[in-house]
Design an enzyme around this catalytic site. Structure first.
Site, mmCIF file in Angstrom:
data_model
loop_
_atom_site.group_PDB
_atom_site.id
_atom_site.type_symbol
_atom_site.label_atom_id
_atom_site.label_comp_id
_atom_site.label_asym_id
_atom_site.label_seq_id
_atom_site.Cartn_x
_atom_site.Cartn_y
_atom_site.Cartn_z
ATOM 1 N N HIS A 151 43.064 -28.040 0.885
ATOM 2 C CA HIS A 151 44.010 -28.791 0.057
ATOM 3 C C HIS A 151 45.046 -27.840 -0.507
ATOM 4 C CE1 HIS A 151 41.399 -32.280 0.381
ATOM 5 N NE2 HIS A 151 42.334 -32.991 -0.213
ATOM 6 N N HIS A 204 38.561 -39.516 1.331
ATOM 7 C CA HIS A 204 39.207 -38.790 2.438
ATOM 8 C C HIS A 204 39.575 -39.846 3.478
ATOM 9 C CE1 HIS A 204 39.641 -35.682 5.575
ATOM 10 N NE2 HIS A 204 38.679 -36.249 6.276
ATOM 11 N N ASP A 234 38.471 -33.786 -2.152
ATOM 12 C CA ASP A 234 38.221 -35.184 -1.745
ATOM 13 C C ASP A 234 36.837 -35.680 -2.174
ATOM 14 O OD1 ASP A 234 40.714 -35.270 -0.631
ATOM 15 O OD2 ASP A 234 40.042 -35.278 1.454
ATOM 16 N N GLU A 258 46.870 -35.826 -5.998
ATOM 17 C CA GLU A 258 45.598 -35.096 -6.036
ATOM 18 C C GLU A 258 45.675 -33.908 -6.998
ATOM 19 O OE1 GLU A 258 43.247 -35.675 -1.882
ATOM 20 O OE2 GLU A 258 45.054 -34.465 -1.720
ATOM 21 N N HIS A 285 48.872 -35.456 0.603
ATOM 22 C CA HIS A 285 47.706 -34.591 0.773
ATOM 23 C C HIS A 285 47.974 -33.282 0.050
ATOM 24 C CE1 HIS A 285 44.204 -32.748 2.632
ATOM 25 N NE2 HIS A 285 44.965 -31.668 2.739
ATOM 26 N N GLU A 306 37.660 -29.877 2.906
ATOM 27 C CA GLU A 306 38.934 -29.822 3.635
ATOM 28 C C GLU A 306 39.956 -29.021 2.836
ATOM 29 O OE1 GLU A 306 41.073 -33.530 3.465
ATOM 30 O OE2 GLU A 306 41.861 -33.288 5.489
ATOM 31 N N GLU A 335 40.532 -40.126 6.443
ATOM 32 C CA GLU A 335 40.032 -40.127 7.818
ATOM 33 C C GLU A 335 38.625 -40.740 7.945
ATOM 34 O OE1 GLU A 335 41.673 -37.794 6.250
ATOM 35 O OE2 GLU A 335 42.676 -36.364 7.585
HETATM 36 ZN ZN ZN Z 1 42.538 -35.076 -0.241
HETATM 37 MN MN MN Z 2 41.315 -35.564 2.883
#
Ligand code: ZN
Ligand code: MN
Length: 261
Positions: free
Chosen positions: A36, A120, A45, A182, A177, A34, A122
């Site tokens: 970032h 992650h 992630d 992160e 995010h 994904e 989701e």
């Molecule tokens: Zn992430």
């Molecule tokens: Mn994520």
């Protein structure tokens, strides 16, 4: 010499013996590919929970299984959405089936303590759904099911650490995010994969409290960073990482403590 803790590095006989003799917790990171932001890699992630789980495994006599690398779709309000190049996702049914199949396979080989450590957000509900379906299937077949813990690694920061790192500006985990947390952990773990000078200041995303289908891409910051990562540092990353490892280790001990008779 530290004992091997990566399942994939063991021979099948060593793996079999380790399960039979020690009944270790097996950890499975569940990540995503994904976007970032322009400054972090697509595998962020995966890389963070892999490192946290690896440390929990090597220090605690546990085993680290290979990750699930592709995750459920990125949602605009916590990952920016699917319109970014590189956000390469699977449907919920695919993730559910993969996790469910893996529970069955681990159980078949005698794993009795399994932990899916989600990187992650989701993925969370689909991993839980898969575990519920796997246990239901095991009951129907009369098989011994493992005990399974599911958890998001980001849950493991105490309020004091959050305040020390963010001051009064902590956005909340869904907007974090590609932000300070992160980015800091990646600066600590994989500094060569982080390009801080690509960051441009902008205010945090102002997203509605609801989801819309189709969603309005213009509400998502164009660089994919939902809350600023300016201010991230390797020092903060080490603080976060050490706390993740320590608190997840403790949580695993608590969750898998032998139930009282
Ligand atoms: Zn992430
Ligand atoms: Mn994520």
């Amino acid at each position: 010499m530290t004992r091997p803790f990566r399942m994939a590095d063991l021979s099948w006989t060593d793996y079999r013996d380790r399960l039979a003799e020690e009944d270790p917790v097996v950890l499975v990171p569940v990540g995503a590919i994904e976007q970032h932001g322009p400054h972090l890699p697509l595998a962020t992630d995966c890389l963070i929970p892999e490192a946290v789980c690896g440390a929990c495994a090597s220090r605690g006599g546990r085993l680290l299984a290979p990750s699930i690398t592709y995750g459920y779709k990125s949602l605009p309000r916590c990952g920016g959405g699917q319109h970014f190049c590189g956000t390469t996702s699977v449907d919920a049914a695919t993730l559910i089936n993969q996790v469910k199949d893996m529970v069955r396979e681990f159980a078949r080989h005698g794993v009795s303590k399994l932990a899916f450590v989600v990187g992650h957000m989701e993925n969370t509900w689909f991993v839980n759904e898969a575990c519920d379906l796997a246990l239901r299937e095991a009951r129907m077949l009369g098989l011994k099911a493992p005990r399974i813990m599911t958890v998001g690694y980001w849950e493991f920061l105490g309020e004091d650490t959050i305040r020390a790192a963010f001051g009064d500006t902590f956005p909340d985990w869904s907007l974090e995010h590609a932000g300070i947390m992160e980015t800091s952990v990646m600066l600590h773990l994989h500094p060569s994969l982080v390009t801080m000078d690509r960051l441009r200041p902008h205010p945090p995303a102002k997203l509605p409290l609801w989801d819309m289908w189709p969603y309005d891409e213009r509400l998502v910051p164009a660089d994919g960073v939902l809350a600023t990562a300016i201010g991230a540092s390797a020092e903060k990353g080490r603080l976060f990482y050490d706390e993740y490892v320590a608190t997840l280790s403790g949580a695993l001990d608590t969750a898998f403590a032998e139930p009282a008779d």
